[in-house]
Scaffold this motif. Structure first.
Motif, PDB file in Angstrom:
ATOM      1  N   THR A 198       0.856  -1.184   0.000  1.00 33.95           N
ATOM      2  CA  THR A 198       0.000   0.000   0.000  1.00 33.95           C
ATOM      3  C   THR A 198       0.893   1.235   0.000  1.00 33.95           C
ATOM      4  OG1 THR A 198      -0.104   0.177   2.413  1.00 33.95           O
ATOM      5  CG2 THR A 198      -1.763  -1.231   1.323  1.00 33.95           C
ATOM      6  N   ASP A 199       0.289   2.379  -0.289  1.00 37.09           N
ATOM      7  CA  ASP A 199       1.057   3.622  -0.244  1.00 37.09           C
ATOM      8  C   ASP A 199       1.640   3.843   1.151  1.00 37.09           C
ATOM      9  OD1 ASP A 199       0.452   4.120  -2.891  1.00 37.09           O
ATOM     10  OD2 ASP A 199      -1.316   5.325  -2.417  1.00 37.09           O
ATOM     11  N   ALA A 200       0.864   3.491   2.169  1.00 37.14           N
ATOM     12  CA  ALA A 200       1.327   3.683   3.543  1.00 37.14           C
ATOM     13  C   ALA A 200       2.486   2.752   3.885  1.00 37.14           C
ATOM     14  CB  ALA A 200       0.172   3.467   4.520  1.00 37.14           C
ATOM     15  N   SER A 201       2.369   1.467   3.508  1.00 42.26           N
ATOM     16  CA  SER A 201       3.447   0.522   3.823  1.00 42.26           C
ATOM     17  C   SER A 201       4.725   0.883   3.070  1.00 42.26           C
ATOM     18  CB  SER A 201       3.017  -0.910   3.485  1.00 42.26           C
ATOM     19  OG  SER A 201       2.891  -1.096   2.079  1.00 42.26           O
ATOM     20  N   PHE A 202       4.578   1.426   1.856  1.00 43.52           N
ATOM     21  CA  PHE A 202       5.753   1.866   1.104  1.00 43.52           C
ATOM     22  C   PHE A 202       6.387   3.078   1.782  1.00 43.52           C
ATOM     23  CE2 PHE A 202       8.257   4.035  -2.032  1.00 43.52           C
ATOM     24  CZ  PHE A 202       8.763   3.037  -2.850  1.00 43.52           C
ATOM     25  N   ALA A 203       5.559   4.058   2.134  1.00 40.07           N
ATOM     26  CA  ALA A 203       6.078   5.272   2.761  1.00 40.07           C
ATOM     27  C   ALA A 203       6.789   4.960   4.078  1.00 40.07           C
ATOM     28  CB  ALA A 203       4.944   6.268   3.000  1.00 40.07           C
ATOM     29  N   ASN A 204       6.286   3.971   4.816  1.00 36.22           N
ATOM     30  CA  ASN A 204       6.888   3.581   6.093  1.00 36.22           C
ATOM     31  C   ASN A 204       8.043   2.593   5.922  1.00 36.22           C
ATOM     32  OD1 ASN A 204       5.006   5.156   7.497  1.00 36.22           O
ATOM     33  ND2 ASN A 204       3.539   3.451   7.607  1.00 36.22           N
ATOM     34  N   THR A 218       8.215  11.335  -2.206  1.00 34.58           N
ATOM     35  CA  THR A 218       7.550  11.131  -0.912  1.00 34.58           C
ATOM     36  C   THR A 218       7.138  12.452  -0.267  1.00 34.58           C
ATOM     37  OG1 THR A 218       9.723  11.045   0.186  1.00 34.58           O
ATOM     38  CG2 THR A 218       8.719   8.945  -0.455  1.00 34.58           C
ATOM     39  N   MET A 219       7.714  13.575  -0.732  1.00 30.44           N
ATOM     40  CA  MET A 219       7.335  14.867  -0.165  1.00 30.44           C
ATOM     41  C   MET A 219       5.967  15.330  -0.661  1.00 30.44           C
ATOM     42  SD  MET A 219       9.525  17.777  -2.238  1.00 30.44           S
ATOM     43  CE  MET A 219       8.570  19.121  -1.535  1.00 30.44           C
ATOM     44  N   ILE A 220       5.426  14.629  -1.684  1.00 26.85           N
ATOM     45  CA  ILE A 220       4.119  14.993  -2.233  1.00 26.85           C
ATOM     46  C   ILE A 220       3.097  13.991  -1.723  1.00 26.85           C
ATOM     47  CG2 ILE A 220       2.806  15.476  -4.331  1.00 26.85           C
ATOM     48  CD1 ILE A 220       5.478  15.878  -5.776  1.00 26.85           C
ATOM     49  N   ASN A 221       2.300  14.381  -0.756  1.00 29.88           N
ATOM     50  CA  ASN A 221       1.362  13.453  -0.117  1.00 29.88           C
ATOM     51  C   ASN A 221       0.317  12.919  -1.090  1.00 29.88           C
ATOM     52  OD1 ASN A 221       2.610  13.834   2.386  1.00 29.88           O
ATOM     53  ND2 ASN A 221       1.327  15.607   2.873  1.00 29.88           N
ATOM     54  N   GLU A 222      -0.007  13.697  -2.124  1.00 35.30           N
ATOM     55  CA  GLU A 222      -1.067  13.293  -3.047  1.00 35.30           C
ATOM     56  C   GLU A 222      -0.619  12.199  -4.016  1.00 35.30           C
ATOM     57  OE1 GLU A 222      -1.725  17.516  -1.753  1.00 35.30           O
ATOM     58  OE2 GLU A 222      -0.024  16.334  -2.489  1.00 35.30           O
ATOM     59  N   ILE A 223       0.671  11.919  -4.102  1.00 37.02           N
ATOM     60  CA  ILE A 223       1.183  10.892  -5.023  1.00 37.02           C
ATOM     61  C   ILE A 223       1.511   9.639  -4.229  1.00 37.02           C
ATOM     62  CG2 ILE A 223       3.074  10.253  -6.561  1.00 37.02           C
ATOM     63  CD1 ILE A 223       3.216  13.120  -7.478  1.00 37.02           C
ATOM     64  N   GLY A 224       0.864   8.522  -4.606  1.00 34.36           N
ATOM     65  CA  GLY A 224       1.137   7.244  -3.961  1.00 34.36           C
ATOM     66  C   GLY A 224       2.216   6.500  -4.720  1.00 34.36           C
ATOM     67  N   LEU A 225       3.244   6.063  -3.998  1.00 31.01           N
ATOM     68  CA  LEU A 225       4.366   5.376  -4.648  1.00 31.01           C
ATOM     69  C   LEU A 225       4.014   3.947  -5.051  1.00 31.01           C
ATOM     70  CD1 LEU A 225       7.180   6.725  -5.173  1.00 31.01           C
ATOM     71  CD2 LEU A 225       5.769   7.905  -3.525  1.00 31.01           C
ATOM     72  N   VAL A 226       2.798   3.519  -4.722  1.00 29.62           N
ATOM     73  CA  VAL A 226       2.268   2.237  -5.211  1.00 29.62           C
ATOM     74  C   VAL A 226       1.079   2.488  -6.124  1.00 29.62           C
ATOM     75  CG1 VAL A 226       1.197   0.035  -4.575  1.00 29.62           C
ATOM     76  CG2 VAL A 226       3.068   0.960  -3.188  1.00 29.62           C
ATOM     77  N   SER A 227       0.114   3.249  -5.659  1.00 33.54           N
ATOM     78  CA  SER A 227      -1.149   3.410  -6.386  1.00 33.54           C
ATOM     79  C   SER A 227      -1.022   4.237  -7.659  1.00 33.54           C
ATOM     80  CB  SER A 227      -2.206   4.045  -5.475  1.00 33.54           C
ATOM     81  OG  SER A 227      -1.786   5.332  -5.043  1.00 33.54           O
TER      82      SER A 227
END
Length: 537
Positions: A198-204, A218-227
């Motif tokens: 998930t975007d959260a698990s990637f960010a963490n 990662t500085m852009i909250n609106e962009i998900g590094l997975v989704s």
């Protein structure tokens, strides 16, 4: 350019206001803001600058916001190795339009970008600003969004700062753990404990095997590094998973003009482009490979063909999405049995996540890299020599006109009639034509470009096109009367609009244009015709 300068020089005697140089005429940039690093150069044009060059009035009236896709890829400048230089263009494309991609940034160096913060710094800052502040157009503010990052696996690894496709935790959609088998990383064993990312698990950075740094995005909250990152089917499916077998030469004559590249000998397979592999997997391969493969391999081909054929069609995706998911899972599992576990590398495993991509984002074409790949070729063809290649591209880009028209998909030039004629046998009243283009799909009288499927699953060959009035167009054609399946594994081919058709009825029938579902490729095999849907109207 030299010829244009000569012409302008002659014209200036009679028309003193005419510029004497093509640079003045075309507005070629003279002061270029380029970052010069050690063994690389970087030019950032920007997203907003490109948007400002477009006539966005109709687009913004229709959608009320700006939405783009972004692509990055490496582009060697020499095929022979004469130069080590390569481009890394960052391209954007306005969603829901037919417009070609535009250059956001251009990196030129002897190696791939190594400093990701430097490579993506300007892009990240502008994206952050656009998300926070929107895009201003003629005094009105509009929301901005990047829908998809469409990159191949090495580019995704670079941008997301995750391990490459040979790593133990390489899968970008789940945390499956790879096993090193026969000199390659295999992802054949997928246990029940495997979790989707998930975007959260990637960010963490919960999976320590997946990350090798922190992406600037990662500085852009609106962009998900997975989704927001798509699995690129051009490389994943057509250049990756597709089985490379077949014979093709016999289908050159009948191949419709919808395909840019015609079938050629299987001996030339190593030269095939992704668009040729796509055509072979989806269309003529079902005929070319019939009775030419060992049973196990042919079953694998059929599983992959059916799954991708469904995911590529908006009509089939709505009704057969679950089937495609089963077919891809069976393909991955069965391929491990046939070729052993070492066959299931990154590309093969990633097929398991493709149906989820289509569930959210629609057909494969919605997040395809083909349009970006074509534009990369256009960028390279712009070069006149190997001298200062980045500067050449920047100057050519500066010569693009402003107020570029935006062509929205599906609302412009939806029907074009041409080649008017008179068929004395025609019973329908109205103007008669030999050719029609319906939403970029070409139909012509005859068997090569005139085979079509109706909404009641009948197949006909186009004999005439009649325009009764300004709003009514009809196809006149001969229908086949006998149909059977071309294959019945893993699904009856007729369910997908693929038939063996015979016994063409000589009586003419009339079909209103709204009853035409799509176009077919008529493959002549003996005394029967084998058909598969090519494009959707």
């Amino acid at each position: 350019m030299s010829k244009l300068d000569q012409l302008l020089g002659k014209l200036s005697y009679a028309f003193p206001s005419v510029p004497k140089s093509y640079k003045t005429l075309l507005g070629t940039a003279t002061n270029i803001d380029i970052l010069n690093g050690i063994n690389f150069k970087l030019w950032y044009k920007g997203i907003k600058v490109n948007l400002d060059q477009m006539d966005l009035n109709l687009y913004l009236q229709r959608f009320g916001r700006v939405k783009i896709d972004i692509n990055m890829d490496g582009l060697p400048l020499s095929k022979t190795g004469g130069s080590k230089l390569k481009f890394w263009p960052t391209l954007g494309k306005l969603k829901e339009t037919e417009n070609e991609p535009f250059i956001i940034a251009l990196y030129c160096g002897e190696t791939d970008p190594r400093d990701i913060d430097l490579f993506m710094g300007d892009l990240t800052l502008e994206l952050h600003s656009l998300y926070q502040n929107g895009y201003d157009h003629q005094g009105e503010n509009h929301a901005f969004e990047v829908e998809n990052f469409i990159l191949d696996a090495p580019a995704r690894s670079l941008v997301k700062c995750c391990v490459q496709h040979g790593g133990y935790g390489a899968c970008e959609k789940c945390d499956v753990r790879g096993v090193y088998v026969a000199d390659r990383m295999s992802y054949a064993v997928v246990g029940p404990e495997v979790r989707l990312r998930t975007d959260a698990s990637f960010a963490n950075q919960e999976d320590r095997f997946h990350h090798n740094g922190v992406s600037p995005l990662t500085m852009i909250n609106e962009i998900g590094l997975v989704s927001n990152f798509r699995l690129d089917t051009m490389h994943l499916v057509y250049k990756g998973a597709f089985l490379r077998l077949g014979k093709l030469l016999g289908f050159i004559v009948s191949c419709p003009e919808d395909f840019n590249r015609k079938p050629r000998k299987i001996e030339e397979f190593y030269k095939y482009k992704a668009t040729e592999l796509r055509r072979l997997l989806l269309y003529d391969g079902v005929v070319a490979f019939k009775d030419e493969m060992e049973d196990n391999i042919h079953r694998l081909f059929c599983l992959l063909h059916c799954a991708i054929y469904i995911l590529a069609s908006r009509h089939l995706l709505a009704n057969f999405h679950a089937h495609a998911e089963v077919f891809l899972r069976s393909f991955v599992q069965y391929s491990a049995e046939v070729f052993s576990n070492h066959f299931v590398v990154y590309n093969i495993h990633s097929l398991l996540h493709l149906t989820d991509e289509c569930r959210v984002h629609g057909v494969l074409e919605n997040f395809s890299a083909f349009c970006f790949e074509n534009h990369l070729k256009s960028i390279k063809e712009t070069l006149k020599s190997g001298y200062l290649p980045l500067e050449q591209i920047v100057k050519r880009d500066s010569e693009r006109s402003i107020n570029i028209p935006v062509h929205i998909k599906g609302i412009e030039n939806s029907v074009q009639l041409s080649h008017q004629h008179i068929d004395p046998c025609e019973q329908e009243n109205g103007d008669q034509f030999k050719k029609i283009i319906v939403n970029n799909v070409v139909f012509k009288i005859g068997r090569k470009n005139g085979c079509f499927i109706t909404n009641d699953k009948r197949v006909a060959v186009l004999k005439n096109i009649v325009q009764r009035d300004q709003n009514t167009v009809c196809f006149i054609g001969h229908c086949f009367t006998s149909y059977e399946n071309l294959y019945d594994y893993p699904i009856n081919s007729s369910d997908l609009g693929i038939f063996i058709a015979s016994e063409l009825n000589l009586a003419r029938e009339t079909f209103p244009l709204q009853d035409i579902v799509g176009k077919s490729w008529l493959l002549e095999i003996g005394n029967k015709s084998q058909l598969c849907r090519v494009t959707e109207k």
